[in-house]
Design an enzyme around this catalytic site. Structure first.
Site, PDB file in Angstrom:
ATOM      1  N   CYS A 150      16.681-104.976  31.637  1.00  6.40           N
ATOM      2  CA  CYS A 150      15.625-103.970  31.786  1.00  6.40           C
ATOM      3  C   CYS A 150      15.941-102.627  31.145  1.00  6.40           C
ATOM      4  O   CYS A 150      15.090-102.034  30.478  1.00  6.40           O
ATOM      5  CB  CYS A 150      15.246-103.791  33.259  1.00  6.40           C
ATOM      6  N   ASP A 202       5.996-101.158  30.819  1.00  9.41           N
ATOM      7  CA  ASP A 202       7.189-101.935  31.159  1.00  9.41           C
ATOM      8  C   ASP A 202       7.367-103.063  30.157  1.00  9.41           C
ATOM      9  O   ASP A 202       6.536-103.959  30.067  1.00  9.41           O
ATOM     10  CB  ASP A 202       7.045-102.502  32.580  1.00  9.41           C
ATOM     11  N   HIS A 223      15.592-101.328  38.716  1.00  5.73           N
ATOM     12  CA  HIS A 223      14.761-101.708  37.574  1.00  5.73           C
ATOM     13  C   HIS A 223      14.454-100.444  36.775  1.00  5.73           C
ATOM     14  O   HIS A 223      14.322 -99.356  37.347  1.00  5.73           O
ATOM     15  CB  HIS A 223      13.452-102.367  38.030  1.00  5.73           C
ATOM     16  N   ASN A 252      10.179-107.212  23.769  1.00  5.76           N
ATOM     17  CA  ASN A 252      10.838-108.450  24.192  1.00  5.76           C
ATOM     18  C   ASN A 252      10.311-109.629  23.378  1.00  5.76           C
ATOM     19  O   ASN A 252       9.151-109.653  22.980  1.00  5.76           O
ATOM     20  CB  ASN A 252      10.646-108.694  25.694  1.00  5.76           C
TER      21      ASN A 252
END
Length: 268
Positions: free
Chosen positions: A179, A260, A237, A130
């Site tokens: 996600c 994650d 998620h 990200n």
């Protein structure tokens, strides 16, 4: 002459230059033979990512196609996803990702020296997937508003085009991801580097902002809901699990480890 190179099971992954040096009397001759790439090896019993079951290696390292489960608890939808971890130029993109990270920029020597540890590499990659923390990450997350000026996250169906676009745009974060997109891309990168990885979907997913292990809701004396809690419950998620041992925690913690890449609150 024939040469055999045997690397330690815990060797640092990445690009290596191979140079032959011949000494004859007082003279030294050096010749550059080429470059090779060293990866994690789940087939090697001495490697931290060793996976004994061949069927699992086929699934969690070699399989380029997968399914991501999304939706809600009452209506679970299966999305196809193309990981494409063996496509042309993808390995170079994944190795470049390590060199663009904040970890490398802060201290290149220490960063490279730790690249034999899948725990460390997993943490670096989860940060780089990200771009929400200004580190030239792969994807920018967006959950509200219009997507008309860029790609709607629901339109993505594979990792390769995202990683290629990130590279072609000079490592500017691709817009947009959510996600399951973060998880799909991270699975591609980690499998490409030799770390067995899978996706996990969770429905009615608690999002505990203040870390008190409860989802808090507040009401006034008349029963009216007060909008003062930042806690929430998401329909679903998606995150990743990677397979490696944990010598830092003990053998009972060996196996699937949670990673994650979705940008949320920073953990402690």
């Amino acid at each position: 002459m024939n040469f055999t190179i045997s690397s330690p099971a815990n060797a640092v992954i990445g690009r290596y230059n191979l140079i032959l040096q011949v000494t004859s009397g007082n003279k030294i001759f050096s010749r550059f033979l080429g470059q090779f790439v060293l990866l994690f090896n789940p087939w090697c019993p001495g490697d931290d990512v060793y996976m004994a079951n061949e069927n699992e290696r086929q699934e969690y390292i070699l399989n380029e196609n997968g399914i991501i489960f999304v939706g809600n608890a009452k209506y679970i939808e299966a999305r196809g996803w193309y990981y494409g971890q063996f496509q042309d130029h993808l390995l170079n993109i994944c190795l470049t990702m390590l060199d663009l990270s904040l970890y490398y920029r802060q201290d290149p020597a220490i960063d490279v020296s730790r690249r034999g540890d899948p725990k460390y590499v997993g943490r670096v990659i989860s940060s780089m997937i990200n771009g929400n923390d200004n580190d030239n990450g792969v994807l920018l997350g967006k959950w509200q508003g219009s997507f008309h000026s860029h790609e709607n996250p629901s339109r993505w169906d594979g990792s390769v085009v995202i990683l290629q676009k990130w590279c072609q745009d000079n490592y500017k974060p691709v817009q947009y991801g959510q996600c399951w997109v973060f998880a799909g891309v991270m699975c591609t990168v980690l499998r490409c580097l030799g770390i067995p990885t899978r996706l996990v979907s969770n429905f009615n997913s608690a999002h505990d902002v203040d870390r008190n292990l409860s989802i808090d809701k507040y009401y006034d004396s008349s029963g009216k809901s007060l909008n003062i809690s930042k806690d929430s419950t998401w329909d679903y998620h998606v995150w990743n699990e990677s397979w490696f041992i944990r010598p830092d925690l003990g053998t009972s913690y060996n196996g699937w480890q949670v990673l994650d890449a979705t940008p949320q609150e920073q953990s402690k």
